[in-house]
Write a protein that holds these residues in place. Sequence first.
Motif, PDB file in Angstrom:
ATOM      1  N   GLY A   1       4.292   2.431   4.093  1.00  0.00           N
ATOM      2  CA  GLY A   1       4.433   0.859   3.604  1.00  0.00           C
ATOM      3  C   GLY A   1       5.000   0.641   2.590  1.00  0.00           C
ATOM      4  O   GLY A   1       4.349  -0.507   1.700  1.00  0.00           O
ATOM      5  N   ALA A   2       4.958   1.170   1.813  1.00  0.00           N
ATOM      6  CA  ALA A   2       6.572   1.529   0.693  1.00  0.00           C
ATOM      7  C   ALA A   2       5.030   1.474  -0.672  1.00  0.00           C
ATOM      8  O   ALA A   2       6.044   1.242  -1.473  1.00  0.00           O
ATOM      9  N   ALA A   3       4.766   2.699   0.040  1.00  0.00           N
ATOM     10  CA  ALA A   3       3.681   3.388  -1.050  1.00  0.00           C
ATOM     11  C   ALA A   3       4.925   3.631  -2.356  1.00  0.00           C
ATOM     12  O   ALA A   3       4.866   4.386  -3.372  1.00  0.00           O
ATOM     13  N   ASP A   4       5.426   4.479  -1.672  1.00  0.00           N
ATOM     14  CA  ASP A   4       6.372   5.198  -2.671  1.00  0.00           C
ATOM     15  C   ASP A   4       7.207   4.641  -3.444  1.00  0.00           C
ATOM     16  O   ASP A   4       8.109   5.020  -4.298  1.00  0.00           O
TER      17      ASP A   4
ATOM     18  N   TYR B   1     -16.099   7.480   2.531  1.00  0.00           N
ATOM     19  CA  TYR B   1     -16.480   7.810   1.512  1.00  0.00           C
ATOM     20  C   TYR B   1     -16.865   5.698   1.158  1.00  0.00           C
ATOM     21  O   TYR B   1     -16.644   5.249   2.036  1.00  0.00           O
ATOM     22  N   PRO B   2     -17.535   5.354   0.228  1.00  0.00           N
ATOM     23  CA  PRO B   2     -16.947   3.765  -0.308  1.00  0.00           C
ATOM     24  C   PRO B   2     -16.799   2.601   0.629  1.00  0.00           C
ATOM     25  O   PRO B   2     -15.616   3.334   0.135  1.00  0.00           O
ATOM     26  N   GLU B   3     -16.654   2.031   0.716  1.00  0.00           N
ATOM     27  CA  GLU B   3     -16.019   0.781   1.243  1.00  0.00           C
ATOM     28  C   GLU B   3     -15.056   0.513  -0.377  1.00  0.00           C
ATOM     29  O   GLU B   3     -13.721   0.026   0.208  1.00  0.00           O
ATOM     30  N   ILE B   4     -15.296   0.492  -1.369  1.00  0.00           N
ATOM     31  CA  ILE B   4     -14.434   0.468  -2.609  1.00  0.00           C
ATOM     32  C   ILE B   4     -13.649   1.117  -2.530  1.00  0.00           C
ATOM     33  O   ILE B   4     -11.967   0.738  -2.265  1.00  0.00           O
ATOM     34  N   VAL B   5     -14.012   1.891  -2.117  1.00  0.00           N
ATOM     35  CA  VAL B   5     -12.362   3.362  -2.328  1.00  0.00           C
ATOM     36  C   VAL B   5     -11.405   2.610  -0.976  1.00  0.00           C
ATOM     37  O   VAL B   5     -10.015   2.788  -1.351  1.00  0.00           O
ATOM     38  N   VAL B   6     -11.737   2.808   0.161  1.00  0.00           N
ATOM     39  CA  VAL B   6     -11.440   2.199   1.028  1.00  0.00           C
ATOM     40  C   VAL B   6     -10.293   0.691   0.998  1.00  0.00           C
ATOM     41  O   VAL B   6      -8.827   0.573   1.138  1.00  0.00           O
ATOM     42  N   ARG B   7     -11.132   0.004  -0.050  1.00  0.00           N
ATOM     43  CA  ARG B   7     -10.382  -1.128  -0.023  1.00  0.00           C
ATOM     44  C   ARG B   7      -8.914  -1.180  -0.900  1.00  0.00           C
ATOM     45  O   ARG B   7      -7.981  -1.028  -1.035  1.00  0.00           O
ATOM     46  N   GLN B   8      -9.128  -0.422  -2.301  1.00  0.00           N
ATOM     47  CA  GLN B   8      -8.259   0.238  -3.107  1.00  0.00           C
ATOM     48  C   GLN B   8      -7.042   0.920  -2.782  1.00  0.00           C
ATOM     49  O   GLN B   8      -6.480   0.629  -2.509  1.00  0.00           O
ATOM     50  N   ALA B   9      -7.168   1.785  -1.752  1.00  0.00           N
ATOM     51  CA  ALA B   9      -6.382   2.710  -1.553  1.00  0.00           C
ATOM     52  C   ALA B   9      -5.920   1.733  -0.722  1.00  0.00           C
ATOM     53  O   ALA B   9      -3.960   1.564  -0.629  1.00  0.00           O
ATOM     54  N   ALA B  10      -6.046   0.795   0.372  1.00  0.00           N
ATOM     55  CA  ALA B  10      -5.675  -0.464   0.941  1.00  0.00           C
ATOM     56  C   ALA B  10      -4.204  -1.282  -0.207  1.00  0.00           C
ATOM     57  O   ALA B  10      -3.228  -1.409   0.389  1.00  0.00           O
ATOM     58  N   ARG B  11      -5.221  -1.991  -1.398  1.00  0.00           N
ATOM     59  CA  ARG B  11      -4.873  -2.382  -2.022  1.00  0.00           C
ATOM     60  C   ARG B  11      -3.094  -1.755  -3.112  1.00  0.00           C
ATOM     61  O   ARG B  11      -2.438  -2.593  -3.580  1.00  0.00           O
ATOM     62  N   SER B  12      -3.402  -0.559  -2.952  1.00  0.00           N
ATOM     63  CA  SER B  12      -2.299   0.319  -2.940  1.00  0.00           C
ATOM     64  C   SER B  12      -0.459  -0.131  -2.929  1.00  0.00           C
ATOM     65  O   SER B  12      -0.303   0.571  -2.990  1.00  0.00           O
ATOM     66  N   VAL B  13      -0.605  -0.287  -1.349  1.00  0.00           N
ATOM     67  CA  VAL B  13      -0.118   0.127  -0.691  1.00  0.00           C
ATOM     68  C   VAL B  13       0.883  -1.647  -0.465  1.00  0.00           C
ATOM     69  O   VAL B  13       0.091  -1.979   0.151  1.00  0.00           O
ATOM     70  N   PRO B  14       1.812  -1.637  -0.969  1.00  0.00           N
ATOM     71  CA  PRO B  14       2.096  -3.026  -0.951  1.00  0.00           C
ATOM     72  C   PRO B  14       2.936  -3.835   0.446  1.00  0.00           C
ATOM     73  O   PRO B  14       2.195  -5.180   0.578  1.00  0.00           O
ATOM     74  N   LEU B  15       2.118  -2.845   1.450  1.00  0.00           N
ATOM     75  CA  LEU B  15       2.254  -3.794   2.892  1.00  0.00           C
ATOM     76  C   LEU B  15       0.368  -4.395   2.631  1.00  0.00           C
ATOM     77  O   LEU B  15       0.399  -5.313   3.799  1.00  0.00           O
ATOM     78  N   GLN B  16      -0.120  -3.427   2.336  1.00  0.00           N
ATOM     79  CA  GLN B  16      -1.387  -4.145   1.739  1.00  0.00           C
ATOM     80  C   GLN B  16      -2.106  -3.739   2.988  1.00  0.00           C
ATOM     81  O   GLN B  16      -2.650  -4.458   3.394  1.00  0.00           O
ATOM     82  N   ARG B  17      -2.056  -3.161   3.566  1.00  0.00           N
ATOM     83  CA  ARG B  17      -3.024  -2.064   4.416  1.00  0.00           C
ATOM     84  C   ARG B  17      -2.846  -0.853   5.001  1.00  0.00           C
ATOM     85  O   ARG B  17      -1.327  -0.483   4.471  1.00  0.00           O
ATOM     86  N   LEU B  18      -3.744   0.388   5.378  1.00  0.00           N
ATOM     87  CA  LEU B  18      -3.717   1.418   5.545  1.00  0.00           C
ATOM     88  C   LEU B  18      -2.507   1.573   7.212  1.00  0.00           C
ATOM     89  O   LEU B  18      -2.383   0.604   7.772  1.00  0.00           O
ATOM     90  N   GLY B  19      -1.672   2.506   6.754  1.00  0.00           N
ATOM     91  CA  GLY B  19      -1.334   2.837   8.149  1.00  0.00           C
ATOM     92  C   GLY B  19      -2.407   3.118   9.321  1.00  0.00           C
ATOM     93  O   GLY B  19      -3.326   3.356   9.329  1.00  0.00           O
ATOM     94  N   ARG B  20      -1.162   2.809  10.347  1.00  0.00           N
ATOM     95  CA  ARG B  20      -2.600   3.599  11.298  1.00  0.00           C
ATOM     96  C   ARG B  20      -2.047   5.199  12.060  1.00  0.00           C
ATOM     97  O   ARG B  20      -0.636   5.238  12.187  1.00  0.00           O
TER      98      ARG B  20
END
Length: 349
Positions: free
Chosen positions: A317-320, A270-289
Amino acid sequence: MTYSATRCEAARRQQGVEEGQLGLAAHEALGIARGDAVGEGPGHGPPRAPSRPKTSRHGLRHSWTLMAGPSEIFRPDLLAGRVAIVTGGGTNLGRQATAELLACGAQVVIAGRREEVLAATADELGEGCSYVSGDVRERADADRIVGGALDRHGRLDVLVNNAGGQYFVPAEAIAAKGWRAVMRLNVEGTMTMTHAVAEAAWLGRPGAGGTVINVTVSPHHGMPAMAHTGAARAAVEALTAELAERWREDGVALVAAAIGRFDTESLRKYPEIVVRQAARSVPLQRLGRMQEFAWLVAFLASPVGHGLSGTTVTLDGAADNWWGAWPPELIADDEGTVPTEARRAEPPA
């Protein structure tokens, strides 16, 4: 593209979804789990040349190359003597979980529909990893997968129901065909494999028993354009809790592992903006590994898993616990920093 156009396009797409078109490779449409490819990280040598696979009477194939490196956090004999089946084990999340189980001393049988993918993964991961191709939604295939594992190893201790799939579509545009396809793969596939393993290896066999790890998704409070998979995973979590109680006396533990937004090969399309926004929505502020999920699977496959039977363990990452961007836009400044309250200076002593 307007919302209406987007909705119509999604509806047209899902109208063409056939049951056989939903991927079995670990919930990739949600961007779940992708780390460094096995064999490229620290402690992993390059993949060996594929060896000629050997086939058992159940269609089980195995390779004889060397296994990948040790676990980063668990001792190498944590799962020694244990045998696991990982569905959707040929790619991404399932492949990484398989590598971790192997690193902890387990023997692993990976299952999925694409034999060439399974064969490549088995050769890459090496000794201890074998495969059986089949469709987890079909009881005959499920029985063959289980039979192959028992024929090869003589026992089964862990089932990781990792195979799953879905696609993006607004809730009001889900057609009956698409709904049935998602339900059949995620709910019926999980139930079919669970019953096949339990009936063949655990139920009514004193001293047997084992652990089922059902992979579901988080957050649980809803995901845009994912109502069908949210309903399917809720069903799996409900089944996990009830079967844990029903099969308790047979020594069978069932745990749901709800995973959030992970960095996957699919998400990176997906476009980079999708990746960035997905990470922003996680309180940990990153995607899982991906490796983090693999550690969770190994942890639940250990004896500790029985102590968590009937529960849902969330790794997101506390998204729940939150909906929307983090930090909340209404209290963050232009740089995304949450302001701190000015405190009155303490009087001199």
